[in-house]
Design a protein around this motif. Structure first.
Motif, short mmCIF file in Angstrom:
data_model
loop_
_atom_site.label_atom_id
_atom_site.label_comp_id
_atom_site.label_asym_id
_atom_site.label_seq_id
_atom_site.Cartn_x
_atom_site.Cartn_y
_atom_site.Cartn_z
N ASP A 1 0.83 -1.20 0.00
CA ASP A 1 0.00 0.00 0.00
C ASP A 1 0.87 1.26 0.00
O ASP A 1 0.58 2.23 -0.70
CB ASP A 1 -0.93 0.00 1.22
N THR A 2 1.95 1.24 0.79
CA THR A 2 2.87 2.39 0.82
C THR A 2 3.55 2.58 -0.52
O THR A 2 3.70 3.71 -1.00
CB THR A 2 3.93 2.21 1.92
N VAL A 3 3.96 1.47 -1.16
CA VAL A 3 4.60 1.55 -2.48
C VAL A 3 3.65 2.18 -3.49
O VAL A 3 4.03 3.05 -4.27
CB VAL A 3 5.05 0.16 -2.96
N LEU A 4 2.38 1.74 -3.46
CA LEU A 4 1.39 2.30 -4.38
C LEU A 4 1.19 3.79 -4.16
O LEU A 4 1.09 4.58 -5.11
CB LEU A 4 0.05 1.57 -4.24
N LYS A 5 1.15 4.21 -2.90
CA LYS A 5 0.98 5.63 -2.59
C LYS A 5 2.20 6.44 -3.03
O LYS A 5 2.06 7.55 -3.56
CB LYS A 5 0.72 5.81 -1.10
N LEU A 6 3.38 5.88 -2.80
CA LEU A 6 4.59 6.57 -3.25
C LEU A 6 4.61 6.70 -4.77
O LEU A 6 4.98 7.75 -5.31
CB LEU A 6 5.85 5.80 -2.78
N TYR A 7 4.24 5.63 -5.44
CA TYR A 7 4.20 5.69 -6.89
C TYR A 7 3.22 6.76 -7.36
O TYR A 7 3.50 7.53 -8.29
CB TYR A 7 3.81 4.34 -7.48
N GLY A 8 2.08 6.83 -6.69
CA GLY A 8 1.10 7.85 -7.05
C GLY A 8 1.64 9.26 -6.84
O GLY A 8 1.37 10.17 -7.64
N THR A 9 2.43 9.44 -5.78
CA THR A 9 3.01 10.75 -5.50
C THR A 9 3.98 11.18 -6.60
O THR A 9 4.03 12.36 -6.98
CB THR A 9 3.75 10.72 -4.15
N PHE A 10 4.74 10.21 -7.12
CA PHE A 10 5.78 10.52 -8.12
C PHE A 10 5.41 10.01 -9.52
O PHE A 10 6.29 9.88 -10.38
CB PHE A 10 7.12 9.92 -7.69
N GLU A 11 4.13 9.74 -9.74
CA GLU A 11 3.72 9.13 -11.00
C GLU A 11 4.14 9.97 -12.21
O GLU A 11 4.63 9.43 -13.21
CB GLU A 11 2.21 8.91 -11.04
N LEU A 12 3.96 11.28 -12.13
CA LEU A 12 4.32 12.11 -13.28
C LEU A 12 5.81 12.05 -13.57
O LEU A 12 6.22 12.03 -14.73
CB LEU A 12 3.88 13.56 -13.04
N ASP A 13 6.64 12.01 -12.52
CA ASP A 13 8.08 11.88 -12.74
C ASP A 13 8.41 10.56 -13.43
O ASP A 13 9.26 10.49 -14.33
CB ASP A 13 8.84 11.98 -11.42
N ASN B 1 10.30 8.53 -18.20
CA ASN B 1 10.44 7.15 -18.69
C ASN B 1 11.16 6.24 -17.69
O ASN B 1 12.10 5.51 -18.07
CB ASN B 1 11.15 7.14 -20.04
N TYR B 2 10.73 6.27 -16.45
CA TYR B 2 11.26 5.36 -15.44
C TYR B 2 10.21 4.31 -15.08
O TYR B 2 9.01 4.49 -15.34
CB TYR B 2 11.66 6.12 -14.18
N ASN B 3 10.66 3.21 -14.47
CA ASN B 3 9.73 2.17 -14.04
C ASN B 3 10.26 1.49 -12.77
O ASN B 3 11.28 1.90 -12.22
CB ASN B 3 9.52 1.14 -15.16
N LEU B 4 9.56 0.46 -12.32
CA LEU B 4 9.93 -0.24 -11.07
C LEU B 4 10.44 -1.65 -11.32
O LEU B 4 10.57 -2.43 -10.39
CB LEU B 4 8.71 -0.29 -10.14
N GLN B 5 10.73 -1.96 -12.57
CA GLN B 5 11.16 -3.31 -12.91
C GLN B 5 12.43 -3.71 -12.16
O GLN B 5 12.55 -4.83 -11.68
CB GLN B 5 11.41 -3.41 -14.42
N ASN B 6 13.37 -2.78 -12.05
CA ASN B 6 14.65 -3.13 -11.42
C ASN B 6 14.56 -3.26 -9.91
O ASN B 6 15.49 -3.77 -9.28
CB ASN B 6 15.72 -2.09 -11.79
N ILE B 7 13.45 -2.80 -9.33
CA ILE B 7 13.29 -2.92 -7.86
C ILE B 7 12.42 -4.11 -7.50
O ILE B 7 12.80 -4.96 -6.68
CB ILE B 7 12.67 -1.64 -7.29
N PHE B 8 11.25 -4.18 -8.12
CA PHE B 8 10.28 -5.22 -7.76
C PHE B 8 10.11 -6.30 -8.81
O PHE B 8 9.50 -7.32 -8.55
CB PHE B 8 8.90 -4.58 -7.48
N GLY B 9 10.64 -6.06 -10.01
CA GLY B 9 10.47 -7.04 -11.08
C GLY B 9 9.14 -6.91 -11.78
O GLY B 9 8.81 -7.75 -12.64
N TYR B 10 8.38 -5.89 -11.46
CA TYR B 10 7.10 -5.66 -12.13
C TYR B 10 6.79 -4.17 -12.10
O TYR B 10 7.37 -3.43 -11.31
CB TYR B 10 5.96 -6.44 -11.47
N GLU B 11 5.87 -3.76 -12.95
CA GLU B 11 5.48 -2.35 -13.02
C GLU B 11 4.22 -2.14 -12.21
O GLU B 11 3.35 -3.00 -12.16
CB GLU B 11 5.26 -1.94 -14.48
N VAL B 12 4.13 -0.98 -11.54
CA VAL B 12 2.96 -0.67 -10.71
C VAL B 12 1.92 0.08 -11.51
O VAL B 12 0.75 -0.27 -11.52
CB VAL B 12 3.37 0.14 -9.47
N GLY B 13 2.33 1.18 -12.17
CA GLY B 13 1.38 2.03 -12.86
C GLY B 13 1.16 1.63 -14.30
O GLY B 13 1.89 0.87 -14.87
#
Length: 331
Positions: free
Chosen positions: A302-314, A319-331
Motif C-alpha cells: 500500500d505504501t509503495v502504491l501511494k509513493l508511486y502515485g506521488t511521483f507518477e508524473l516523474d 520514462n522510469y519504471n519499477l522493474q529493477n526494484i520489484f520485477g514488475y510495473e505498478v502504474g
C-alpha cells in the motif's frame, strides 16, 4: 511480393522518421551547433537522437495527462514562484538551469558559478568550491530575481535544461543524506524539522530521546510520511521534479539523466553550451542505486502504491519504471 512491399514501406518510414528528427535538431535543442561535415558523424547523430527522444517523450506524456502545455509568452511559468526560484541564470551563455536537489545539483551549481563568471574558470578543481557557498541564494542569479517580462523573454529565448533521476532512487538519496546520517551537521536541521514530526506521527511508543532528536527515523517511517496525503507541501529534496521544474509548462531544450550524468553533462557543455574549457567535476560515485532493493522491498504494498502515485508524473515524464526494484510495473 508482399514481403518486398512491407520491407519497402518499413524503409520509407525509417527514413521519414530520421528526416523528421534531423529537422528538429536544426530547429530546437542544438541551435548553437555548427552542423558541418567535419563534426557531423554517425555517433553524434545517434547521441542527438537520444536527447531528442527524451524531449519528445515528455511532450507525449504531457499530452497524455492533458497537462497545461508551454505557451509562447510563458505566462504559466512566470506565475509559478517555486519554478522561478529553481531556475538559475547564466546571462553570459544565455542559459537557464532548473536545479533538482539530489540530482548532482551541487556540482552543477559549481559549474554554473564558472559559466556565469562567479568563479575562476581555471580553478584546478571545482570540487574545492565549498558546498555552503554554492547553495547560498545570493551566489547565483535566479529567474525569480528578474521582472516578469524579462523572465518570460529569457524563458522564450535562452537554452533551458534540467537533470532528472529515478524517483525512488532520488527519494532514497534524500533519506540517506538528510535523515539517516546521525551526528552530521548537515542532517540536524532535517532531523529536527521533519524527523521529530515523523517519529511522533508514525511510531508507536517512541522514546523520549527519539521524540526529542528525531535522528533515528526508519526508511519505512519516512516513506509513510512522503506518501501521506495530509502533507501537501514537500521539501525540495524530495518534492517531485514535475513540481519543481514544470516540464510541461517549460519546453526544456535538454534533459540529462543521473544514470548517464557525466556523458550527458559533457555533451551539454561541449555541444550545446559551447563551453569547451569547463568540465563537469567527477566526485565519489553514489551507491544509492544498488541499495534500492534493500530499502524498498520491505515496504508494504500500500505504501509503495501511494509513493508511486506521488511521483507518477516523474515516472511517466522521464520514462522510469519499477522493474529493477520489484520485477514488475505498478502504474
Amino acid at each position: 511480393m508482399i514481403l518486398k512491399i512491407v520491407i519497402l514501406c518499413w524503409v520509407i518510414i525509417c527514413l521519414t522518421t530520421m528526416l523528421f528528427y534531423t529537422e528538429h535538431f536544426y530547429i530546437n535543442i542544438f541551435k548553437t551547433q555548427d552542423f558541418t561535415e567535419e563534426n557531423y558523424d554517425t555517433r553524434s547523430f545517434l547521441e542527438r537522437l537520444i536527447y531528442l527522444e527524451r524531449q519528445e517523450h515528455v511532450s507525449v506524456m504531457c499530452r497524455s495527462f492533458k497537462l497545461p502545455k508551454d505557451d509562447d509568452d510563458y505566462q504559466q511559468a512566470i506565475n509559478d514562484s517555486i519554478l522561478l526560484d529553481h531556475i538559475l541564470v547564466d546571462n553570459r551563455h544565455k542559459l537557464l538551469y532548473c536545479y533538482v536537489p539530489k540530482v548532482a545539483c551541487t556540482n552543477w551549481k559549481r559549474v554554473f558559478m564558472v559559466l556565469s563568471g562567479n568563479a575562476q574558470p581555471g580553478a584546478p578543481d571545482l570540487l574545492q568550491i565549498p558546498a555552503d557557498v554554492v547553495h547560498k541564494p545570493s551566489t547565483l542569479d535566479r529567474l525569480s530575481d528578474y521582472p516578469a517580462a524579462r523572465a518570460a523573454d529569457m524563458l522564450a529565448t535562452y537554452t533551458k535544461f534540467l537533470f532528472v533521476r529515478h524517483p525512488f532512487e532520488r527519494l532514497l538519496s534524500a533519506y540517506r543524506n538528510k535523515l539517516e546520517q546521525r551526528h552530521q551537521e548537515s542532517s540536524r536541521y532535517f532531523q529536527s524539522r521533519f524527523g521529530r514530526r515523523i517519529v511522533r506521527r508514525y511510531r508507536a511508543n517512541a522514546t523520549e530521546q527519539s521524540l526529542r532528536d528525531g535522528d533515528d527515523v526508519t526508511f519505512a517511517e519516512f516513506a509513510a510520511f512522503v506518501a501521506d496525503t495530509r502533507d501537501t507541501v514537500f521539501n525540495e529534496h524530495w518534492a517531485p521534479i514535475d513540481r519543481l521544474c514544470r516540464p510541461c509548462a517549460v519546453n526544456y531544450d535538454f534533459i540529462g539523466k543521473h544514470e548517464s550524468l557525466f556523458e550527458d553533462s559533457d555533451y551539454l557543455l561541449r555541444h550545446v553550451v559551447g563551453a569547451t574549457d569547463v568540465r563537469f567535476p567527477k566526485g565519489p560515485d553514489s551507491n544509492t542505486s544498488t541499495q534500492l532493493v534493500k530499502y524498498f522491498t520491505p515496504l508494504d504494498h500500500d505504501t509503495v502504491l501511494k509513493l508511486y502515485g506521488t511521483f507518477e508524473l516523474d515516472f511517466k515524464l522521464f520514462n522510469y519504471n519499477l522493474q529493477n526494484i520489484f520485477g514488475y510495473e505498478v502504474g
